[in-house]
Design an enzyme around this catalytic site. Structure first.
Site, PDB file in Angstrom:
ATOM      1  N   LYS A  68      -8.547  12.180   8.408  1.00 59.77           N
ATOM      2  CA  LYS A  68      -9.469  11.899   7.310  1.00 59.77           C
ATOM      3  C   LYS A  68      -9.865  10.426   7.393  1.00 59.77           C
ATOM      4  O   LYS A  68      -9.085   9.537   7.046  1.00 59.77           O
ATOM      5  CB  LYS A  68      -8.838  12.176   5.930  1.00 59.77           C
ATOM      6  CG  LYS A  68      -9.925  12.131   4.846  1.00 59.77           C
ATOM      7  CD  LYS A  68      -9.412  11.802   3.473  1.00 59.77           C
ATOM      8  CE  LYS A  68      -9.145  10.368   3.244  1.00 59.77           C
ATOM      9  NZ  LYS A  68     -10.331   9.479   3.267  1.00 59.77           N
ATOM     10  N   GLU A 106       1.253   1.924   7.279  1.00 59.62           N
ATOM     11  CA  GLU A 106       0.798   0.622   7.801  1.00 59.62           C
ATOM     12  C   GLU A 106      -0.071   0.013   6.713  1.00 59.62           C
ATOM     13  O   GLU A 106      -1.204   0.458   6.497  1.00 59.62           O
ATOM     14  CB  GLU A 106      -0.024   0.819   9.080  1.00 59.62           C
ATOM     15  CG  GLU A 106       0.736   1.460  10.217  1.00 59.62           C
ATOM     16  CD  GLU A 106       1.709   0.515  10.897  1.00 59.62           C
ATOM     17  OE1 GLU A 106       1.817  -0.647  10.473  1.00 59.62           O
ATOM     18  OE2 GLU A 106       2.374   0.948  11.846  1.00 59.62           O
ATOM     19  N   CYS A 140      -5.737  -6.614   8.968  1.00 60.45           N
ATOM     20  CA  CYS A 140      -4.509  -6.614   8.160  1.00 60.45           C
ATOM     21  C   CYS A 140      -3.538  -7.721   8.517  1.00 60.45           C
ATOM     22  O   CYS A 140      -2.815  -8.209   7.654  1.00 60.45           O
ATOM     23  CB  CYS A 140      -3.831  -5.263   8.306  1.00 60.45           C
ATOM     24  SG  CYS A 140      -3.583  -4.814  10.028  1.00 60.45           S
ATOM     25  N   GLU A 170      -3.292 -10.244  -1.010  1.00 61.44           N
ATOM     26  CA  GLU A 170      -4.187 -10.051   0.129  1.00 61.44           C
ATOM     27  C   GLU A 170      -5.640 -10.080  -0.344  1.00 61.44           C
ATOM     28  O   GLU A 170      -6.001  -9.379  -1.284  1.00 61.44           O
ATOM     29  CB  GLU A 170      -3.881  -8.694   0.768  1.00 61.44           C
ATOM     30  CG  GLU A 170      -4.744  -8.399   1.967  1.00 61.44           C
ATOM     31  CD  GLU A 170      -4.460  -7.035   2.571  1.00 61.44           C
ATOM     32  OE1 GLU A 170      -4.473  -6.035   1.822  1.00 61.44           O
ATOM     33  OE2 GLU A 170      -4.232  -6.968   3.785  1.00 61.44           O
TER      34      GLU A 170
HETATM   35  P1  NAD Z   1      -7.345   2.211   0.994  1.00 61.56           P
HETATM   36  O1  NAD Z   1      -5.884   2.308   0.787  1.00 61.56           O
HETATM   37  O2  NAD Z   1      -8.219   2.105  -0.184  1.00 61.56           O
HETATM   38  O3  NAD Z   1      -7.860   3.495   1.800  1.00 61.56           O
HETATM   39  C1  NAD Z   1      -7.373   3.827   3.078  1.00 61.56           C
HETATM   40  C2  NAD Z   1      -7.583   5.304   3.316  1.00 61.56           C
HETATM   41  O4  NAD Z   1      -6.727   6.043   2.458  1.00 61.56           O
HETATM   42  C3  NAD Z   1      -8.979   5.807   3.025  1.00 61.56           C
HETATM   43  O5  NAD Z   1      -9.282   6.817   3.959  1.00 61.56           O
HETATM   44  C4  NAD Z   1      -8.854   6.368   1.614  1.00 61.56           C
HETATM   45  O6  NAD Z   1      -9.827   7.352   1.337  1.00 61.56           O
HETATM   46  C5  NAD Z   1      -7.458   6.946   1.644  1.00 61.56           C
HETATM   47  N1  NAD Z   1      -6.724   6.965   0.388  1.00 61.56           N
HETATM   48  C6  NAD Z   1      -6.778   6.071  -0.634  1.00 61.56           C
HETATM   49  N2  NAD Z   1      -5.876   6.405  -1.591  1.00 61.56           N
HETATM   50  C7  NAD Z   1      -5.221   7.513  -1.151  1.00 61.56           C
HETATM   51  C8  NAD Z   1      -4.155   8.310  -1.657  1.00 61.56           C
HETATM   52  N3  NAD Z   1      -3.558   8.054  -2.837  1.00 61.56           N
HETATM   53  N4  NAD Z   1      -3.728   9.373  -0.918  1.00 61.56           N
HETATM   54  C9  NAD Z   1      -4.280   9.641   0.274  1.00 61.56           C
HETATM   55  N5  NAD Z   1      -5.300   8.927   0.819  1.00 61.56           N
HETATM   56  C10 NAD Z   1      -5.765   7.868   0.118  1.00 61.56           C
HETATM   57  O7  NAD Z   1      -7.540   0.991   2.013  1.00 61.56           O
HETATM   58  P2  NAD Z   1      -8.906   0.389   2.597  1.00 61.56           P
HETATM   59  O8  NAD Z   1      -9.531  -0.430   1.531  1.00 61.56           O
HETATM   60  O9  NAD Z   1      -9.696   1.470   3.263  1.00 61.56           O
HETATM   61  O10 NAD Z   1      -8.332  -0.549   3.761  1.00 61.56           O
HETATM   62  C11 NAD Z   1      -7.956  -1.856   3.556  1.00 61.56           C
HETATM   63  C12 NAD Z   1      -6.444  -1.955   3.476  1.00 61.56           C
HETATM   64  O11 NAD Z   1      -5.852  -1.425   4.659  1.00 61.56           O
HETATM   65  C13 NAD Z   1      -5.967  -3.393   3.401  1.00 61.56           C
HETATM   66  O12 NAD Z   1      -4.953  -3.511   2.441  1.00 61.56           O
HETATM   67  C14 NAD Z   1      -5.396  -3.644   4.784  1.00 61.56           C
HETATM   68  O13 NAD Z   1      -4.430  -4.647   4.872  1.00 61.56           O
HETATM   69  C15 NAD Z   1      -4.859  -2.312   5.148  1.00 61.56           C
HETATM   70  N6  NAD Z   1      -4.718  -2.194   6.604  1.00 61.56           N
HETATM   71  C16 NAD Z   1      -3.469  -2.174   7.148  1.00 61.56           C
HETATM   72  C17 NAD Z   1      -3.302  -2.120   8.534  1.00 61.56           C
HETATM   73  C18 NAD Z   1      -1.943  -2.091   9.156  1.00 61.56           C
HETATM   74  O14 NAD Z   1      -1.836  -1.700  10.317  1.00 61.56           O
HETATM   75  N7  NAD Z   1      -0.885  -2.470   8.473  1.00 61.56           N
HETATM   76  C19 NAD Z   1      -4.429  -2.065   9.346  1.00 61.56           C
HETATM   77  C20 NAD Z   1      -5.685  -2.098   8.755  1.00 61.56           C
HETATM   78  C21 NAD Z   1      -5.823  -2.141   7.373  1.00 61.56           C
END
Ligand code: NAD
Length: 484
Positions: free
Chosen positions: A182, A256, A290, A389
């Site tokens: 997804k 992650e 990230c 962040e």
């Molecule tokens: P987000 O958590 O809003 O969404 C990420 C994904 O999860 C999306 O596909 C979203 O639709 C889905 N999602 C959101 N809530 C959910 C839930 N409760 N259950 C299941 N799916 C859900 O994050 P974002 O804004 O898309 O990405 C930015 C974040 O990702 C930042 O905090 C960044 O640090 C983190 N990130 C971490 C890494 C890593 O490897 N540690 C890498 C890249 C980004």
């Protein structure tokens, strides 16, 4: 280069194009022009059921379950070749969706997913599926088997959609799992190119399935009774929710999550090399990465010099159309995210932070979700801007008294994902690295290594991706006891 279709009307399920059961769509918005440039269908729960069912059936198909590691590796290599043919399309699609500078997109979103498929193809051929051990304390032999964990729900964020999806898909397929991906709603379009490559490569039906949707569809997928493992990259807030659900279900999960990593600039660091290096280590992908070193710790007696040099470097980064190869700072991925970053800048200012460059939207552009590279001084590590962040082009320069103070400040964070040290003595850098509470750390640069584990400690996550550890995350261990 082929034309990228920007209006999609079906999902990739069971090796073919599946008509959506609902009529809702998700718009694809250009962060550069703020206009709609495409759309994808939004999945309903019954579309997710169809995708999970396909993955569940494919898991047990002899042509996937019973093949040798060499045959599985051949599938991955064919997939890699087909994806390589579409690498430029995928890079351009991602840049159109999220504003990633095209040079970076060509590597991270075009080439890197192909490299990962080839890396895991090689690894699965060289990793024994079974090993025999001498039993203790009774005499006997135990066969230890690595078996595929099953159906994987892979949930990706929008910042590096192609490569972060492949962090999950490549090891999962190598292990013999099947996947339902997804993507994030902001970046669902480019995954159709992934699906087309899977078709071109002849990947068995149902081994990879893709559904689009927001957090509601993500939640449904995470809790689906026929999912065996969840692999998630995204925010710490969403990770906590997913962790709760998986805990209740006793379902394996890799999380992650976010970060607030430190750059420790030691007293022997070369000013120019350090500041040049920080442009990448702190602001890659307009800071929407990230592991960025966004808390820059510098010796107190060189604070003004570094603050000025880091501000000048940030102000000098070319900003504009991310399809222009000379641009380093593109628009942020969405209006919502731009507003969030601007509100964090406003809060830092209210808390007494001094802006030395940036702080708003660039005067030269009249549209697009741009935020200027922004540098804060005049705060300590307790300020919100030093603790939360931002996920944008915003840096905080903090002073330290001595090395122990610098290490304590680096570790004084809820997160532990990345980090860097800048020094003319690499041995000293490694010594510092050993003392930082984090999952990965760079000496004079930061490099993701396909062959080494990547992930976080503390609020940055649980589990590891990449390397042999990333393959093990998709395998169950079974011990078979033989007497005598
Ligand atoms: P987000 O958590 O809003 O969404 C990420 C994904 O999860 C999306 O596909 C979203 O639709 C889905 N999602 C959101 N809530 C959910 C839930 N409760 N259950 C299941 N799916 C859900 O994050 P974002 O804004 O898309 O990405 C930015 C974040 O990702 C930042 O905090 C960044 O640090 C983190 N990130 C971490 C890494 C890593 O490897 N540690 C890498 C890249 C980004």
């Amino acid at each position: 280069m082929t034309t990228i279709e920007s209006v999609r009307t079906s999902f990739f399920i069971n090796g073919g194009w599946h008509a959506p059961s609902g009529s809702s769509t998700l718009p694809v918005i250009s962060p550069l022009t703020e206009e709609q440039i495409g759309s994808v269908p939004a999945a309903t729960t019954s579309d997710v059921d169809a995708a999970v069912d396909a993955a569940r059936t494919a898991r047990r198909l002899p042509e996937w379950r019973d093949i040798s590691p060499a045959e599985r590796a051949a599938h991955l290599r064919r997939f890699a070749d087909a994806l390589e043919d579409r690498a430029e399309d995928r890079a351009r699609a991602v840049t159109s969706e999220n504003g990633m500078p095209i040079g970076l997109a060509r590597f991270a979103e075009g080439a890197a997913p192909v490299q990962l498929l080839r890396y895991y193809a090689d690894l699965i051929e060289s990793t024994p599926v079974e090993e025999r051990r001498t039993s203790q304390p009774l005499p006997g032999t135990t066969v230890v088997r690595r078996e595929p964990i099953g159906v994987v729900a892979a949930i990706a964020p929008w910042n590096f959609p192609a490569v972060l999806s492949m962090f999950k898909i490549a090891p999962a397929l190598a292990a013999g799992c099947t996947v339902v991906l997804k993507p994030s709603p902001e970046t669902s379009l480019d995954s159709y190119i992934l699906a087309e490559a899977a078709v071109a490569a002849g990947l068995p039906d149902g081994v990879l399935n893709i559904v689009n949707g927001g957090s509601d569809i993500g939640q449904y997928l995470v809790a689906h009774p026929h999912v065996d493992k969840v692999a998630f990259t995204g925010s710490t807030a969403a990770g906590r929710e997913i962790g709760k659900v998986c805990g209740e279900l006793i379902r394996p999960v890799t999380l992650e999550l976010g970060g607030k990593s430190a750059a420790l600039v030691l007293d022997d660091a070369d000013l120019e090399q350090t500041v040049t290096g920080l442009a990448t280590a702190s602001l890659l992908n307009t800071g929407q990465t990230c592991y960025m070193s966004t808390r820059i710790l510098v010796p107190a007696n060189r604070y003004d010099t570094y603050l000025e040099a880091i501000s000048a470097m940030s102000a000098g980064l070319p900003i504009g159309d991310p399809m222009d190869e000379s641009v380093a700072i593109g628009p942020l991925a969405s209006a919502r995210h731009r507003d969030r970053v601007l509100s964090m800048i406003a809060r830092a200012r209210d808390e007494g932070g001094t802006i030395t460059t940036g702080g708003g939207t660039p005067a030269a552009v009249d549209r697009g979700f741009f935020v200027e590279p922004t540098v804060f001084g005049g705060v300590d590590n307790s300020a919100t801007i030093a603790r939360e962040e931002v996920f944008g082009p915003v840096l905080t320069v903090l002073r330290y008294d001595d090395l122990d103070d610098a290490i304590a400040l680096a570790n004084d964070s809820a997160y532990g994902l990345g980090g860097t040290v800048w020094t003319s003595d690499p041995d000293r850098g490694v010594d510092v690295a050993r003392q930082i509470e984090t999952g990965s750390f760079g000496v004079n640069y930061f490099n993701l290594d396909w062959n080494s584990p990547f992930g976080g400690v503390k609020a940055s996550g649980i589990g590891r991706e990449l390397g042999p550890e990333g393959l093990a995350a998709y395998q169950n261990l079974k011990s078979i006891f033989l007497p005598g």
